[in-house]
Write a protein that holds these residues in place. Structure first.
Motif, mmCIF file in Angstrom:
data_model
loop_
_atom_site.group_PDB
_atom_site.id
_atom_site.type_symbol
_atom_site.label_atom_id
_atom_site.label_comp_id
_atom_site.label_asym_id
_atom_site.label_seq_id
_atom_site.Cartn_x
_atom_site.Cartn_y
_atom_site.Cartn_z
ATOM 1 N N LEU A 219 22.461 5.820 19.532
ATOM 2 C CA LEU A 219 21.585 4.810 20.006
ATOM 3 C C LEU A 219 20.469 4.713 18.718
ATOM 4 O O LEU A 219 20.255 3.639 18.096
ATOM 5 C CB LEU A 219 20.837 4.921 21.319
ATOM 6 N N ALA A 220 20.502 5.781 18.246
ATOM 7 C CA ALA A 220 19.864 5.279 16.674
ATOM 8 C C ALA A 220 19.879 5.150 15.812
ATOM 9 O O ALA A 220 18.590 4.299 15.088
ATOM 10 C CB ALA A 220 19.317 7.059 16.734
ATOM 11 N N PRO A 221 21.411 4.950 15.385
ATOM 12 C CA PRO A 221 21.604 3.804 14.379
ATOM 13 C C PRO A 221 21.168 2.307 14.788
ATOM 14 O O PRO A 221 20.663 1.454 14.027
ATOM 15 C CB PRO A 221 22.722 3.993 13.497
ATOM 16 N N LEU A 222 21.354 1.644 16.027
ATOM 17 C CA LEU A 222 21.206 0.609 17.181
ATOM 18 C C LEU A 222 19.402 0.211 16.873
ATOM 19 O O LEU A 222 19.084 -0.693 16.629
ATOM 20 C CB LEU A 222 22.071 0.219 18.111
ATOM 21 N N LEU A 223 18.933 1.444 16.811
ATOM 22 C CA LEU A 223 17.534 0.950 17.126
ATOM 23 C C LEU A 223 16.745 0.862 15.487
ATOM 24 O O LEU A 223 15.709 0.321 16.536
ATOM 25 C CB LEU A 223 17.118 2.586 18.253
ATOM 26 N N ALA A 224 17.653 1.835 15.410
ATOM 27 C CA ALA A 224 16.798 1.654 13.921
ATOM 28 C C ALA A 224 16.683 0.319 12.783
ATOM 29 O O ALA A 224 15.830 0.056 11.946
ATOM 30 C CB ALA A 224 17.504 2.618 12.590
ATOM 31 N N GLU A 225 17.947 -0.317 13.552
ATOM 32 C CA GLU A 225 17.814 -1.895 13.443
ATOM 33 C C GLU A 225 16.690 -3.182 12.897
ATOM 34 O O GLU A 225 16.385 -3.540 12.467
ATOM 35 C CB GLU A 225 19.301 -2.709 13.868
ATOM 36 N N GLU A 226 16.350 -2.678 14.215
ATOM 37 C CA GLU A 226 14.607 -3.363 13.981
ATOM 38 C C GLU A 226 14.596 -4.751 14.320
ATOM 39 O O GLU A 226 14.414 -5.342 13.657
ATOM 40 C CB GLU A 226 13.683 -2.786 13.201
ATOM 41 N N PRO A 227 15.259 -5.520 14.701
ATOM 42 C CA PRO A 227 15.555 -6.806 15.013
ATOM 43 C C PRO A 227 13.793 -7.664 15.309
ATOM 44 O O PRO A 227 13.225 -6.262 16.382
ATOM 45 C CB PRO A 227 16.846 -7.177 15.865
ATOM 46 N N GLU A 228 13.973 -8.526 14.250
ATOM 47 C CA GLU A 228 12.648 -9.368 14.755
ATOM 48 C C GLU A 228 12.379 -9.440 15.936
ATOM 49 O O GLU A 228 13.375 -9.895 16.736
ATOM 50 C CB GLU A 228 12.796 -10.629 13.905
ATOM 51 N N GLY A 229 11.459 -9.314 16.899
ATOM 52 C CA GLY A 229 11.299 -9.663 18.075
ATOM 53 C C GLY A 229 11.120 -8.006 19.303
ATOM 54 O O GLY A 229 11.206 -8.405 20.039
ATOM 55 N N GLY A 230 12.356 -6.955 18.687
ATOM 56 C CA GLY A 230 12.075 -6.437 19.102
ATOM 57 C C GLY A 230 14.097 -6.095 20.489
ATOM 58 O O GLY A 230 14.238 -7.396 20.377
ATOM 59 N N TRP A 231 14.402 -5.391 20.312
ATOM 60 C CA TRP A 231 15.625 -5.263 21.245
ATOM 61 C C TRP A 231 16.082 -5.194 22.490
ATOM 62 O O TRP A 231 14.175 -4.502 23.172
ATOM 63 C CB TRP A 231 16.625 -3.951 20.877
ATOM 64 N N GLU A 232 16.327 -5.895 23.488
ATOM 65 C CA GLU A 232 16.589 -6.321 24.322
ATOM 66 C C GLU A 232 17.318 -5.814 24.945
ATOM 67 O O GLU A 232 18.180 -6.262 25.230
ATOM 68 C CB GLU A 232 15.678 -7.950 25.098
#
Ligand SMILES: Cc1cc2nc3c(=O)[nH]c(=O)nc-3n(C[C@H](O)[C@H](O)[C@H](O)COP(=O)(O)OP(=O)(O)OC[C@H]3O[C@@H](n4cnc5c(N)ncnc54)[C@H](O)[C@@H]3O)c2cc1C
Lengths: 265, 201
Positions: A219-232
């Protein structure tokens, strides 16, 4: 008794308007659900059966009166015996919304299962069943917010509807899928999964891919992407998997009010 | 009636305890909450009753445990079609909490809310008369977190989504204020014997 123990909703409710307790976990639904569609049974005619894995198949239906759904929603399905006995179960909708009066479900063959057993041993194209829905606006994804999808086993079904919708509409909003399966041959929709997908195998894996449970490192690399507005985040699978995956998300810093969970009971 | 070709179903068991459309889940107790299971210690748990009451009040874990113990032994019914027979919950009858806050005559409904922010709405009449509990024990053991521990609301004569897990409070109102599932298409009352699953049923 003092008033020292203040519950989260100590703040007075507004005199009119919707009651919303001021608690930090509250996760609002994504869409309103149409009560009439939710309560009326309609006929769905089986048109095609496709095997996905040794234990799961996709069942395609023509449902002329289907009002449409959003990815992530589910329906109630009912079978009726000739003495009037009925069995009904919930199933997630696997297909994307734009499917020309058709819906697809993907069912695991549950050992001794009353409804999934009928589908896997008896059902043939032309058979009619009854459905009502779509149900629940909570797990729905309208295609607006960046979506981090995490599923195991048949928990990938509602998430696949989101992936298919994302592709069919050519959406730009970021979408990532993490799927966990026991073995490559048990991975549902394997041929359809693309670059957006991280695969996790718990019992056996293709050469060069580690075997193991979903972990923080996935999960770490995906959460690190920090898309605008955050992940749902949308988590779906057995209760055990949902507990494990949602705990990993919270530990990795994903806000609890941006985690939606569908447990297949 | 739309008979499904070739569907016979399980052998029929004449079970007067089974509401229409339900099946006996046996020893299983499925978990269906839509949010992350909270990490809530008994010491951090509180339960408040306010709204249309004369004496709004908040209890902590120890204060709630000074109220008279009460148990429920019977069946529970989930809207997803499973029922579970012969369960045993321990806690305090909701009437004991309501007696302390003294509801006003105008109060007709309640919103139950959780420490997670989950809400569900109920007619007040379904919460009184020895038919509802704050439960912290299951089968003589502390209620597990995934089933709503440290404490949940228990209203066993209605579908189980009304029995809010991780119960934080009740607000008494003079009207129905749809909660989480009620806003998501589920029925306002949820009586399993009348199969009130979705709004419109
Ligand atoms: C929101 C939601 C979405 C879902 N989406 C999907 C999906 O997309 N795909 C999917 O495959 N599943 C999905 N499920 C699960 C699905 O609803 C069913 O639970 C599943 O198909 C099993 O139903 P069944 O009738 O085949 O098995 P059941 O007959 O319900 O049996 C389940 C298990 O319990 C035992 N059992 C139950 N009752 C009895 C009894 N009376 N006597 C003996 N044994 C019994 C069976 O032996 C079996 O092991 C979803 C569930 C939910 C809540």
């Amino acid at each position: 008794m003092t008033e020292a123990f203040v519950a989260p909703s100590r703040a007075a409710a507004p005199p009119s308007g919707t009651f919303v307790p001021a608690t930090r976990f509250a996760v609002p639904g994504r869409i309103a659900v149409n009560g009439r569609q939710a309560s009326e049974w309609q006929t769905a005619t089986l048109t095609e059966i496709r095997r996905e894995t040794p234990l799961a198949s996709t069942f395609r239906f023509a449902a002329r009166a289907w009002a449409g759904h959003l990815p992530g929603q589910h329906l109630m399905l009912r079978l009726t015996a000739d003495d009037g006995y009925t069995a009904q179960r919930h199933y997630s909708i696997a297909s994307a919304p734009d499917d020309d009066g058709h819906i697809e479900l993907t069912l695991d063959h549950v050992d001794g299962g009353e409804v999934s057993g009928w589908f896997h041993t008896t059902a043939e194209p032309g058979d009619e069943v009854e459905v009502r829905g779509p149900l629940s606006g909570f797990f729905a994804w309208p295609g607006d917010r960046p979506a981090l999808l995490i599923g195991a086993g048949s928990g990938v079904v509602p998430l696949m509807s989101m992936v298919r919708h994302h592709r069919a509409r050519g959406l730009d909003v970021p979408l990532r899928l993490v799927v966990s399966a026991r073995a490559p041959e048990e991975l549902i929709y394997a041929r359809e999964l693309g670059a957006e997908t991280t695969r996790v195998f718990t019992r056996s894996a293709p050469l060069g891919v580690p075997v193991g449970r979903l972990g923080a490192a996935h999960l770490a690399p995906l959460l690190a992407e920090e898309p605008e507005g955050g992940w749902e985040a949308y988590v779906c699978g057995s209760n055990g998997f949902a507990e494990h995956a949602s705990r990993l998300l919270v530990e990795a810093g994903q806000p609890v009010d941006r985690i939606r969970i569908e447990r297949f009971g | 009636m739309n008979v499904t070709r070739g569907f016979t179903g399980r052998p029929r068991v004449a079970d007067p305890g089974l509401p229409p459309g339900q099946y006996d889940a046996g020893d299983d107790w499925p978990v269906l909450s839509a949010e992350v299971t909270p990490d809530l210690a008994p010491a951090d748990w509180t339960f408040r009753v306010d709204g249309l009451v004369r004496a709004p009040r908040t209890w902590d874990w120890e204060e709630a445990h000074t109220l008279p113990e009460s148990a429920y032994e019977g069946d529970i019914h989930c809207v997803t079609s499973w029922s579970k027979f012969g369960v045993r919950f321990g806690g305090v009858c909701l009437d004991a909490f309501l007696a302390a806050v003294r509801p006003e005559a105008a109060a007709t409904h309640a919103v139950a809310y959780s420490h997670t922010g989950y809400t569900t709405s109920l007619p007040l009449a379904d919460l009184t008369g020895g038919r509802a509990w704050i439960a912290w024990e299951y089968d003589g053991e502390p209620l597990a977190a995934e089933h709503g521990g440290p404490a949940r609301l228990l209203v066993p004569h209605l579908y189980f989504w009304k029995s809010a897990k991780w119960i934080a409070g009740l607000r008494l109102l003079d009207h129905d204020e749809p909660g989480f599932w009620e806003q998501n298409g589920y029925h306002a009352r949820g009586n399993p014997w009348e199969e009130q699953r979705y709004s419109g049923d």
